[in-house]
Design a protein around this motif. Structure first.
Motif, PDB file in Angstrom:
ATOM      1  N   THR A  77      -0.908   8.227  -2.079  1.00  0.00           N
ATOM      2  CA  THR A  77      -2.140   7.604  -2.171  1.00  0.00           C
ATOM      3  C   THR A  77      -2.001   6.157  -1.758  1.00  0.00           C
ATOM      4  O   THR A  77      -2.759   5.604  -0.920  1.00  0.00           O
ATOM      5  CB  THR A  77      -2.812   7.509  -3.466  1.00  0.00           C
ATOM      6  N   LEU A  78      -1.027   5.123  -2.216  1.00  0.00           N
ATOM      7  CA  LEU A  78      -1.054   3.987  -1.957  1.00  0.00           C
ATOM      8  C   LEU A  78      -0.608   3.685  -0.355  1.00  0.00           C
ATOM      9  O   LEU A  78      -0.976   2.897   0.171  1.00  0.00           O
ATOM     10  CB  LEU A  78       0.123   3.352  -2.735  1.00  0.00           C
ATOM     11  N   GLY A  79       0.468   4.724   0.016  1.00  0.00           N
ATOM     12  CA  GLY A  79       0.505   4.757   1.431  1.00  0.00           C
ATOM     13  C   GLY A  79      -0.715   4.995   2.282  1.00  0.00           C
ATOM     14  O   GLY A  79      -0.788   4.197   3.157  1.00  0.00           O
ATOM     15  N   LEU A  80      -1.326   5.917   1.961  1.00  0.00           N
ATOM     16  CA  LEU A  80      -2.501   6.227   2.967  1.00  0.00           C
ATOM     17  C   LEU A  80      -3.489   4.930   2.838  1.00  0.00           C
ATOM     18  O   LEU A  80      -4.090   4.708   3.769  1.00  0.00           O
ATOM     19  CB  LEU A  80      -2.995   7.374   2.218  1.00  0.00           C
ATOM     20  N   THR A  91      -2.820   1.680   2.132  1.00  0.00           N
ATOM     21  CA  THR A  91      -2.372   0.501   2.859  1.00  0.00           C
ATOM     22  C   THR A  91      -2.453   0.877   4.308  1.00  0.00           C
ATOM     23  O   THR A  91      -2.674  -0.145   5.223  1.00  0.00           O
ATOM     24  CB  THR A  91      -0.808   0.479   2.345  1.00  0.00           C
ATOM     25  N   LEU A  92      -2.089   1.988   4.736  1.00  0.00           N
ATOM     26  CA  LEU A  92      -2.001   2.215   6.216  1.00  0.00           C
ATOM     27  C   LEU A  92      -3.437   2.102   6.814  1.00  0.00           C
ATOM     28  O   LEU A  92      -3.685   1.579   7.845  1.00  0.00           O
ATOM     29  CB  LEU A  92      -1.614   3.539   6.541  1.00  0.00           C
ATOM     30  N   LEU A 127      -4.547  -1.349   6.794  1.00  0.00           N
ATOM     31  CA  LEU A 127      -3.969  -2.102   8.063  1.00  0.00           C
ATOM     32  C   LEU A 127      -4.769  -1.812   9.274  1.00  0.00           C
ATOM     33  O   LEU A 127      -5.198  -2.694  10.177  1.00  0.00           O
ATOM     34  CB  LEU A 127      -2.559  -1.954   8.165  1.00  0.00           C
ATOM     35  N   TYR A 128      -5.101  -0.518   9.612  1.00  0.00           N
ATOM     36  CA  TYR A 128      -5.648  -0.245  10.581  1.00  0.00           C
ATOM     37  C   TYR A 128      -7.232  -0.320  10.927  1.00  0.00           C
ATOM     38  O   TYR A 128      -7.833  -0.946  11.949  1.00  0.00           O
ATOM     39  CB  TYR A 128      -5.664   1.352  10.954  1.00  0.00           C
ATOM     40  N   TYR A 188      -6.140  -2.711  -4.926  1.00  0.00           N
ATOM     41  CA  TYR A 188      -5.132  -3.577  -4.271  1.00  0.00           C
ATOM     42  C   TYR A 188      -5.605  -3.838  -2.804  1.00  0.00           C
ATOM     43  O   TYR A 188      -5.215  -4.903  -2.398  1.00  0.00           O
ATOM     44  CB  TYR A 188      -3.652  -2.404  -4.217  1.00  0.00           C
ATOM     45  N   VAL A 189      -6.216  -2.865  -2.146  1.00  0.00           N
ATOM     46  CA  VAL A 189      -6.450  -3.150  -0.726  1.00  0.00           C
ATOM     47  C   VAL A 189      -7.971  -3.809  -0.748  1.00  0.00           C
ATOM     48  O   VAL A 189      -8.588  -3.710   0.408  1.00  0.00           O
ATOM     49  CB  VAL A 189      -6.276  -2.018   0.138  1.00  0.00           C
ATOM     50  N   PHE A 239       5.190   0.192   0.796  1.00  0.00           N
ATOM     51  CA  PHE A 239       3.686  -0.057   1.116  1.00  0.00           C
ATOM     52  C   PHE A 239       3.153  -1.500   0.729  1.00  0.00           C
ATOM     53  O   PHE A 239       2.261  -2.065   1.463  1.00  0.00           O
ATOM     54  CB  PHE A 239       2.925   1.026   0.162  1.00  0.00           C
ATOM     55  N   PHE A 298       2.056  -4.011   3.648  1.00  0.00           N
ATOM     56  CA  PHE A 298       0.516  -4.177   3.762  1.00  0.00           C
ATOM     57  C   PHE A 298       0.506  -5.949   3.759  1.00  0.00           C
ATOM     58  O   PHE A 298      -0.320  -6.371   4.443  1.00  0.00           O
ATOM     59  CB  PHE A 298      -0.024  -3.707   2.241  1.00  0.00           C
TER      60      PHE A 298
END
Lengths: 270, 226, 216
Positions: free
Chosen positions: B74-77, B79-80, B83-84, B166-167, C167, C171
């Motif tokens: 989930t964190l990967g998704l 942050t990805l 960024l986009y 976090y994001v 990540f 980020f």
């Protein structure tokens, strides 16, 4: 009247259930399709209400090719009774029986009245009307299934091994009920079974099938027993095992009817 | 046990705060994200799942997709997509919707599949249209499992929304992330505690809903009308 | 993918670290869950309680558990032990349910026959019941290993180094490649562990047909 004209059915996976089947089923009588599993009898039955469509040939009801009739409308005017009743578990008995009436636009009150009446016709106590199918015995569920099939007063009633899942005593009761109903109502019944005794009991016309929907013999029960067409028929109806070749022996002064192996089958009554 | 005392102190303080960082605000934010994302994801996933269950088509793809998504971190998704799509709420909410889809989809098609095929066949042979079969037979009978899918999705989103702080997302996760940034453990612990309570309450609510839905199968009294 | 080629060492280090933490946690969870599941299967009263407890544990969001455990255990928040305990707890929580189902699935007539043949109680459990419950247990472990691998990545938020650190780092420094590499590495690890589990299953249970991709 139901007519099969050169009907064939091959399923998408390649199995050929029916080769070339032609038969006329007279109105207001019971025709029984009988054979072992895989002979295509259920497939043929389900062609009448278009649960299965033939790959070739035609099925006609009262001289009309049903391929041109809307399936949903067709099914609403044909009664269908299956092996495990197929009752909707989340509806009460009376709602189950009245389902097709409601689908046809009959009002709630009228539907309930007619459903209750039908429960009596099939020999059920109206007090079970508001119970759920899971609260009924197997025999009761089957009767509800029959009531549901008859409630719209269809001309045609299709029955797919309807008494196969109940115990022998209940089965006998249900068979008797069906005979009584048929005497009263005079529907065109198409009945599928693998039990030759049931076929002989219920059928006005009995159709014995080989695999691939091939007709081995058609006729009244008496015709078939008296003049079996070939060895397959003879074996299927149990003639070759000696069960049906009966003779009279006297035992202790009583005329006892015994089968070919000497087992007592009954007594002779004048 | 001083940690426990500190945490309780923090909770007491935070409860009296008003404004953005108050507990009531964060809880409402968190609930808001959950409701919003599950609603959007439901609109996408549930009809699709019902259709897959009813027709039986694309089942393999659906199963494969739901399984594959379980493996996605989930964190990967987050942050990805962050960024986009840049700063703001859109990115994390999109990610949350995407992550809520698998349990909803799975619940929907599993619910339909669980219905006895004989019952469906009987309904079809009586003259129900396909739509009537779906709405009057399959959905009522499969409802408990479908609701179970929603339950999973809700819990999934509550958990992921916490991480999404976090994001840049608000909600209860803020206490964890902000607390981490300044090494304020009582804040992190307090926030975590609140998240746990929220999750448990929501789970209990849905457990109740599922129990209600299960009564369709074994109804005790009131008949459903057509 | 220049980032990848520039940071192969880091990738490998994090990959291995992530691998052993996930694998260990899955194993511990499994080892704890099977006995509990077996008891719960045997004793209906215990079953109700344990399923409920496990359900509660499973409901707790992972990040919250990572944060709360140090307070409860008294370890530092950054400690790996903390993370392993948390992940094992989750793994166990999911596995208990599966274990109960697995033991439920063993056909009672078979167990009966074993007893009648002369197996003692413990022999029966170890040599008949457990192996027969194996396929379902295996399916459960596969699911748990995948979610454990995925869940560990969240621990990077509290500073525990693992593939998830890619990540947070990516980020912060706006490097998309790093994040993609992290996702790919995690998926790869999940697949590798899954294959290993399936192989182990084939070795230990040659009589069962292990279908790849089942239960996903």
């Amino acid at each position: 009247m139901i007519e099969y004209r050169n009907v064939g059915k091959t399923f998408p996976d390649g199995t050929c259930a029916v080769g070339d089947f032609s038969l006329t089923l007279p109105s207001r009588s019971t025709t029984v399709l009988v054979g072992s599993s895989g002979c295509g009898k259920t497939t043929l039955l389900r062609m009448v209400n278009r649960m299965v469509d033939p790959s070739s040939g035609q099925v006609l009801i009262d001289d009309e090719d049903i391929a041109g009739v809307d399936r949903v409308k067709l099914r609403r005017r044909i009664g269908y009774v299956m092996q495990h009743a197929g009752l909707l578990p989340h509806r009460t008995v009376v709602d189950n029986v009245g389902t097709v009436l409601r689908l046809n636009g009959v009002g709630k009150h009228d539907a309930r009245e007619r459903a209750l009446a039908m429960l009596s016709v099939v020999g059920l106590d109206p007090t079970i009307a508001d119970r759920y199918p899971s609260q009924l015995s197997g025999g009761q569920q089957q009767r509800v299934g029959v009531a549901r099939g008859l409630v719209t007063d269809p001309n045609i009633l299709l029955m797919d091994e309807p008494f196969g899942a109940v115990d022998p005593i209940v089965r006998e009761e249900l068979q008797k009920e069906l005979l009584r109903l048929q005497r009263e109502l005079g529907k065109t019944i198409v009945f599928v079974t693998h039990d030759i005794d049931e076929a002989f009991l219920l059928g006005d016309q009995v159709v014995i099938l080989r695999t691939g929907g091939e007709i081995a013999q058609v006729g009244t029960p008496a015709d078939i027993i008296a003049h079996p067409a070939d060895d397959f028929v003879r074996s299927f109806i149990g003639l070759d095992k000696g069960r049906r070749e009966l003779r009279i022996e006297e035992r202790d002064g009583v005329q006892v009817v015994v089968d070919a192996s000497g087992r007592a089958a009954g007594v002779l009554k004048p | 046990m001083s940690v426990l005392n500190d945490t309780i102190d923090w909770l007491a303080d935070a409860a009296s705060l008003s404004g953005d960082d108050s507990i009531s605000n964060r809880v409402l934010e968190h609930l808001g994200y959950t409701v919003e994302t599950v609603a959007i994801a439901s609109v996408i996933a549930i009809p699709l799942g019902l259709w897959i269950g009813h027709t039986g088509r694309f089942k393999l793809i659906a199963v494969g997709a739901t399984g594959a998504m379980r493996a996605l971190p989930t964190l990967g998704l987050l942050t990805l997509i962050g960024l986009y799509l840049g700063i703001g709420l859109t990115a994390p909410l999109v990610a949350l919707v995407v992550l809520a889809i698998p349990p909803l989809l799975a619940g929907a098609y599993a619910g339909i599949e669980a219905v006895d095929p004989q019952t469906v066949d009987a309904a079809r042979s009586m003259g129900f249209t396909e739509w009537q079969i779906l709405t009057r037979v399959e959905v009522p009978l499969g409802l408990a499992i479908i609701v179970g899918g929603i339950r999973s999705a809700v819990l999934q989103v509550v958990a992921t929304a916490t991480v999404a702080a976090y994001v840049g997302l608000g909600g209860l996760g803020r206490y964890l992330i902000d607390g981490q940034a300044v090494s304020d453990y009582p804040q992190m612990a307090g926030g975590s505690f609140l998240v746990v309570v929220l999750a448990l309450i929501l789970d209990a609510v849905f457990a109740g809903l599922q129990a209600l839905a299960t009564r369709n199968h074994r109804p005790s009294r009131h008949p459903l009308t057509v | 993918m220049t980032w990848v080629s520039d940071n192969l060492d880091l990738l490998r280090e994090l990959f291995l670290r992530h691998a052993w933490i996930s694998a260990l946690s899955t194993l511990i969870g499994f080892a704890v869950a099977v006995p509990i599941g077996w008891y719960a299967h045997r004793h209906p009263r215990l079953r109700g309680i344990s399923v409920a407890l496990v359900g509660v544990l499973y409901t707790i969001p992972s990040l919250a558990l990572f944060v709360l455990l140090p307070g409860i255990l008294g370890t530092g928040i950054l400690s790996t032990v903390n993370v392993i305990v948390a992940l094992s707890t989750y793994a166990a929580a999911v596995m208990v349910r599966t274990a109960v189902d697995a033991f439920d699935s063993v056909s009672p007539p078979v167990l009966d026959a074993a007893t009648a043949s002369g197996f003692s109680s413990s022999q029966r459990t170890l040599r008949v019941e457990l192996p027969l419950a194996g396929p379902v247990l295996l399916a459960g472990v596969r699911v748990v290993s995948v979610s454990t691998v995925s869940m560990l990545s969240v621990a990077s938020l509290i500073g525990v180094a693992n593939l998830g650190s890619l990540f947070t780092d990516g980020f912060r420094r706006d490097i998309v490649d790093e994040i993609v590499a992290g996702i790919a590495a995690i998926v790869l690890l999940a697949i590798v562990l899954d294959v290993l589990i399936v192989l182990a299953g084939r070795l230990l249970m040659p009589w069962s047909r292990v279908v790849v991709g089942a239960n996903r």
